[in-house]
Design a protein around this motif. Structure first.
Motif, PDB file in Angstrom:
ATOM      1  N   PHE A   1       0.934  -1.142   0.158  1.00 32.14           N
ATOM      2  CA  PHE A   1      -0.045   0.102   0.067  1.00 32.14           C
ATOM      3  C   PHE A   1       0.892   1.091   0.117  1.00 32.14           C
ATOM      4  O   PHE A   1       0.667   2.470   0.476  1.00 32.14           O
ATOM      5  CB  PHE A   1      -1.001  -0.127   1.288  1.00 32.14           C
ATOM      6  CG  PHE A   1      -2.177   1.080   0.989  1.00 32.14           C
ATOM      7  CD1 PHE A   1      -2.830   0.904  -0.105  1.00 32.14           C
ATOM      8  CD2 PHE A   1      -2.356   1.791   2.099  1.00 32.14           C
ATOM      9  CE1 PHE A   1      -3.867   2.015  -0.161  1.00 32.14           C
ATOM     10  CE2 PHE A   1      -3.439   2.893   1.925  1.00 32.14           C
ATOM     11  CZ  PHE A   1      -4.270   2.887   0.686  1.00 32.14           C
ATOM     12  N   GLY A   2       1.936   1.317  -0.683  1.00 40.68           N
ATOM     13  CA  GLY A   2       2.809   2.283  -0.794  1.00 40.68           C
ATOM     14  C   GLY A   2       3.250   3.024   0.355  1.00 40.68           C
ATOM     15  O   GLY A   2       3.661   4.138   0.564  1.00 40.68           O
ATOM     16  N   GLY A   3       3.301   2.097   1.432  1.00 45.28           N
ATOM     17  CA  GLY A   3       3.900   2.627   2.833  1.00 45.28           C
ATOM     18  C   GLY A   3       2.855   3.598   3.336  1.00 45.28           C
ATOM     19  O   GLY A   3       3.357   4.120   4.597  1.00 45.28           O
ATOM     20  N   PHE A   4       1.784   3.646   2.880  1.00 50.90           N
ATOM     21  CA  PHE A   4       0.814   4.838   3.536  1.00 50.90           C
ATOM     22  C   PHE A   4       0.025   4.208   4.668  1.00 50.90           C
ATOM     23  O   PHE A   4      -0.325   2.871   4.764  1.00 50.90           O
ATOM     24  CB  PHE A   4      -0.443   5.271   2.548  1.00 50.90           C
ATOM     25  CG  PHE A   4       0.150   6.309   1.357  1.00 50.90           C
ATOM     26  CD1 PHE A   4       0.428   7.500   2.058  1.00 50.90           C
ATOM     27  CD2 PHE A   4       0.310   6.083   0.000  1.00 50.90           C
ATOM     28  CE1 PHE A   4       0.782   8.605   1.140  1.00 50.90           C
ATOM     29  CE2 PHE A   4       0.506   6.704  -0.856  1.00 50.90           C
ATOM     30  CZ  PHE A   4       0.937   8.248  -0.194  1.00 50.90           C
ATOM     31  N   LYS A   5       0.097   5.016   5.850  1.00 48.35           N
ATOM     32  CA  LYS A   5      -0.830   4.381   6.840  1.00 48.35           C
ATOM     33  C   LYS A   5      -2.093   4.844   6.501  1.00 48.35           C
ATOM     34  O   LYS A   5      -2.540   5.961   6.368  1.00 48.35           O
ATOM     35  CB  LYS A   5      -0.354   5.303   8.193  1.00 48.35           C
ATOM     36  CG  LYS A   5       1.013   4.786   8.884  1.00 48.35           C
ATOM     37  CD  LYS A   5       1.487   5.148   9.943  1.00 48.35           C
ATOM     38  CE  LYS A   5       2.575   4.768  10.666  1.00 48.35           C
ATOM     39  NZ  LYS A   5       2.215   3.364  11.532  1.00 48.35           N
ATOM     40  N   SER A   6      -2.822   3.886   6.565  1.00 45.73           N
ATOM     41  CA  SER A   6      -4.253   3.770   5.847  1.00 45.73           C
ATOM     42  C   SER A   6      -5.276   4.745   6.592  1.00 45.73           C
ATOM     43  O   SER A   6      -5.681   5.769   5.797  1.00 45.73           O
ATOM     44  CB  SER A   6      -4.805   2.303   5.669  1.00 45.73           C
ATOM     45  OG  SER A   6      -5.085   2.081   6.975  1.00 45.73           O
ATOM     46  N   ARG A   7      -5.586   4.605   7.654  1.00 47.10           N
ATOM     47  CA  ARG A   7      -6.689   5.363   8.258  1.00 47.10           C
ATOM     48  C   ARG A   7      -5.991   6.665   8.431  1.00 47.10           C
ATOM     49  O   ARG A   7      -6.985   7.731   8.321  1.00 47.10           O
ATOM     50  CB  ARG A   7      -7.133   4.848   9.682  1.00 47.10           C
ATOM     51  CG  ARG A   7      -8.034   3.548   9.500  1.00 47.10           C
ATOM     52  CD  ARG A   7      -8.610   3.226  11.031  1.00 47.10           C
ATOM     53  NE  ARG A   7      -7.808   3.081  12.173  1.00 47.10           N
ATOM     54  CZ  ARG A   7      -7.990   3.603  13.170  1.00 47.10           C
ATOM     55  NH1 ARG A   7      -9.001   4.124  13.559  1.00 47.10           N
ATOM     56  NH2 ARG A   7      -7.212   3.240  14.356  1.00 47.10           N
ATOM     57  N   SER A   8      -5.022   6.899   8.640  1.00 48.80           N
ATOM     58  CA  SER A   8      -4.599   8.509   8.986  1.00 48.80           C
ATOM     59  C   SER A   8      -4.325   9.056   7.573  1.00 48.80           C
ATOM     60  O   SER A   8      -4.652  10.485   7.402  1.00 48.80           O
ATOM     61  CB  SER A   8      -3.092   8.303   9.693  1.00 48.80           C
ATOM     62  OG  SER A   8      -3.215   7.830  10.760  1.00 48.80           O
ATOM     63  N   GLN A   9      -3.828   8.385   6.372  1.00 47.45           N
ATOM     64  CA  GLN A   9      -3.470   9.011   5.263  1.00 47.45           C
ATOM     65  C   GLN A   9      -4.306   9.091   4.069  1.00 47.45           C
ATOM     66  O   GLN A   9      -4.314   9.870   3.269  1.00 47.45           O
ATOM     67  CB  GLN A   9      -1.930   8.684   4.903  1.00 47.45           C
ATOM     68  CG  GLN A   9      -1.058   9.113   5.966  1.00 47.45           C
ATOM     69  CD  GLN A   9       0.619   8.633   5.538  1.00 47.45           C
ATOM     70  OE1 GLN A   9       1.068   7.548   5.487  1.00 47.45           O
ATOM     71  NE2 GLN A   9       1.325   9.640   5.048  1.00 47.45           N
ATOM     72  N   VAL A  10      -5.261   8.089   3.938  1.00 49.44           N
ATOM     73  CA  VAL A  10      -6.253   7.893   3.034  1.00 49.44           C
ATOM     74  C   VAL A  10      -6.996   9.226   2.844  1.00 49.44           C
ATOM     75  O   VAL A  10      -7.348   9.613   1.917  1.00 49.44           O
ATOM     76  CB  VAL A  10      -6.997   6.435   2.981  1.00 49.44           C
ATOM     77  CG1 VAL A  10      -8.281   6.606   2.099  1.00 49.44           C
ATOM     78  CG2 VAL A  10      -5.876   5.395   2.581  1.00 49.44           C
ATOM     79  N   PRO A  11      -7.600   9.455   4.036  1.00 43.43           N
ATOM     80  CA  PRO A  11      -8.314  10.878   4.092  1.00 43.43           C
ATOM     81  C   PRO A  11      -7.545  11.873   3.254  1.00 43.43           C
ATOM     82  O   PRO A  11      -8.044  12.886   2.578  1.00 43.43           O
ATOM     83  CB  PRO A  11      -8.836  10.949   5.528  1.00 43.43           C
ATOM     84  CG  PRO A  11      -8.553   9.865   6.206  1.00 43.43           C
ATOM     85  CD  PRO A  11      -7.510   9.222   5.543  1.00 43.43           C
ATOM     86  N   SER A  12      -6.230  12.151   3.642  1.00 44.89           N
ATOM     87  CA  SER A  12      -5.465  13.213   3.192  1.00 44.89           C
ATOM     88  C   SER A  12      -5.451  12.995   1.441  1.00 44.89           C
ATOM     89  O   SER A  12      -5.340  13.972   0.769  1.00 44.89           O
ATOM     90  CB  SER A  12      -4.235  13.285   3.578  1.00 44.89           C
ATOM     91  OG  SER A  12      -4.144  12.613   4.886  1.00 44.89           O
ATOM     92  N   LEU A  13      -5.175  11.685   1.033  1.00 43.96           N
ATOM     93  CA  LEU A  13      -5.108  11.445  -0.269  1.00 43.96           C
ATOM     94  C   LEU A  13      -6.370  11.880  -0.940  1.00 43.96           C
ATOM     95  O   LEU A  13      -6.363  12.338  -2.123  1.00 43.96           O
ATOM     96  CB  LEU A  13      -4.861   9.955  -0.815  1.00 43.96           C
ATOM     97  CG  LEU A  13      -3.514   9.501  -0.515  1.00 43.96           C
ATOM     98  CD1 LEU A  13      -3.388   8.033  -0.406  1.00 43.96           C
ATOM     99  CD2 LEU A  13      -2.436  10.110  -1.348  1.00 43.96           C
ATOM    100  N   VAL A  14      -7.500  11.475  -0.328  1.00 41.14           N
ATOM    101  CA  VAL A  14      -9.010  12.031  -0.695  1.00 41.14           C
ATOM    102  C   VAL A  14      -8.839  13.593  -1.185  1.00 41.14           C
ATOM    103  O   VAL A  14      -9.188  14.214  -1.858  1.00 41.14           O
ATOM    104  CB  VAL A  14     -10.054  11.700   0.184  1.00 41.14           C
ATOM    105  CG1 VAL A  14     -11.303  12.464  -0.358  1.00 41.14           C
ATOM    106  CG2 VAL A  14     -10.177  10.043   0.114  1.00 41.14           C
TER     107      VAL A  14
END
Ligand SMILES: NC(=O)c1ccc[n+]([C@@H]2O[C@H](COP(=O)([O-])OP(=O)(O)OC[C@H]3O[C@@H](n4cnc5c(N)ncnc54)[C@H](O)[C@@H]3O)[C@@H](O)[C@H]2O)c1
Ligand SMILES: N[C@@H](CCC(=O)N[C@@H](CSCO)C(=O)NCC(=O)O)C(=O)O
Ligand SMILES: [Zn+2]
Ligand SMILES: [Zn+2]
Length: 379
Positions: A322-335
């Motif tokens: 997952f590209g090293g992204f911390k999911s819950r913390s960083q998916v919202p920022s990607l959105v």
């Protein structure tokens, strides 16, 4: 009618056996237990990892199961003790959990999370080691802790990211896997610097997202490598500056790249899942510092090899989930980045179909023009 606390019967695509067409079934989805969230999945895309598990080559593949892990939806209900999301929240299920409490999460060194991984790897929920999916009493396994090829799914609360409700779910479902994986491989795993020379092996969604990430990071040259020459035209829009088709060269592709780059690239990314290409990707890196990141998923039994001298002389071999992204913390920022037009998403969607057409969607994945197929789950 209120569905909270009730079993929901809905449509889901069930993989009964490897490689046999998925069957749209009426599936019973049990209410979420403590620490669980039931999500109404509105849109899901297909990723090549779904096809890989469906093929029977994934050692963690269990059948019958509900595949799918790149989706967006709305929380229908939550189990006891769930505090971070509530019914009505817009969410992206995350196959890579983030509990913020386990050894992995606290290490600051990885985005992998250990809290629910043992359960998700065997297709069940952590609470009671059972599935929430069944058909007339017969349990159907979960997949990757997400199972988004169902109109309703149950996920662990550590596996769901709450996102801005203004984001179009039919687009941002892609931020559940392929696009973040490519961007993060560049930004988080390799940490590509401005001026770098980058090689991307495989110009599907993941490879194109690598190119997009490398362009944003200021790479000076982005060399795309694919056995399908038609891929180059589209790849230019994602940042690829040069193209090589290995089939058009007699020399090993790593030698071709070393010759073109005065000794090798600074960073390479394998976005195919082919172990012999993984070797080429390492060996096209510059002596002393070149770093190669494995992104592609290779089948059970496949192994990588190279001369240890390649590493002794300073090349570095890495991998990314997952590209090293911390999911819950960083998916919202990607959105949020998508909403600000800082990253592409729409451009990766080549086809829109419905859940009923899921087998056609799997067929389309073999078509050279296809990147992501998004399924509307309720048409
Ligand atoms: N590590 C992760 O977290 C993660 C996340 C998502 C996907 N993946 C994996 O990444 C890989 C790529 O996914 P995708 O959706 O972009 O796949 P894709 O099939 O769309 O793209 C693969 C590309 O590789 C090309 N290709 C195939 N064989 C080749 C070869 N020998 N040399 C050069 N090019 C070749 C194909 O023409 C295609 O363009 C898959 O293995 C998938 O399972 C990993
Ligand atoms: N069960 C598979 C694992 C495959 C794999 O490596 N999956 C990636 C995500 S691919 C998404 O499209 C991943 O995140 N791996 C880390 C993890 O699973 O915890 C196999 O065994 O081959
Ligand atoms: Zn995926
Ligand atoms: Zn954790």
């Amino acid at each position: 009618m209120a569905t909270q606390g009730q079993v929901i019967t809905c449509k889901a695509a069930v993989a009964w056996e490897p490689n046999k067409p998925l069957v749209i079934e009426d599936v019973q989805v049990a209410p979420p237990q403590a620490g669980e969230v039931r999500v109404k999945v509105l849109y899901t895309a297909l990723c090549h990892t779904d096809a890989y598990t469906w093929s029977g080559k994934d050692p963690e593949g269990l059948f019958p199961c509900v595949l799918g892990h790149e989706a967006a939806g709305i929380v229908e209900s939550v189990g006891e003790g769930v505090t971070e999301v509530q019914p009505g929240d817009h969410v992206i299920p995350c196959y890579q959990a983030e509990c913020r409490e386990c050894k992995f999460c606290k290490s600051g060194k990885t985005n992998l999370c250990g809290k629910v991984r043992a359960a998700t790897g065997v297709g069940v929920m952590m609470n009671d080691r059972k599935s929430r999916f069944s058909i007339n009493g017969k349990p159907i396994y979960h997949f990757m802790g997400t199972s988004t090829f169902s109109q309703y799914t149950v996920v662990h609360d550590v596996s769901v990211a709450k996102i801005d409700p203004v984001a179009p779910l039919e687009k941002v479902c892609l931020l559940g896997c392929g696009v973040p994986t490519g961007l993060g491989a560049v930004w988080n795993t390799a940490k590509v610097e401005p001026g770098s020379i980058v090689a991307v092996f495989g110009l599907g969604t993941v490879g194109l997202a690598v190119a997009e990430g490398a362009k944003a990071a200021g790479a000076s040259r982005i060399i795309g490598i694919d056995i399908d020459s038609k891929k180059f035209d589209r790849a230019k829009n994602f940042g690829v500056t040069e193209f090589i088709n290995p089939k058009e060269h007699e020399q090993p592709i790593q030698q071709v790249i070393v010759d073109l780059t005065d000794g090798g690239v600074d960073y390479s990314f394998e976005c195919i899942g082919n172990v012999s290409v993984m070797r080429s990707a390492l060996e096209c890196c510059h002596k002393g510092w070149g770093t190669s990141v494995i992104v592609g998923v290779a089948a059970s039994g496949q192994e990588i090899s190279t001369r240890p001298f390649q590493l002794v002389t300073g090349r570095v071999w890495k991998g990314t989930a997952f590209g090293g992204f911390k999911s819950r913390s960083q998916v919202p920022s990607l959105v949020d980045k998508y909403l600000k037009k800082e990253i592409k998403v729409d451009e990766y969607i080549t086809h829109n179909l419905t859940l009923a057409d899921i087998n056609k969607a799997f067929d389309l994945m073999h078509d050279g023009d296809c990147l992501r197929v998004v399924l509307d789950m309720f048409v």
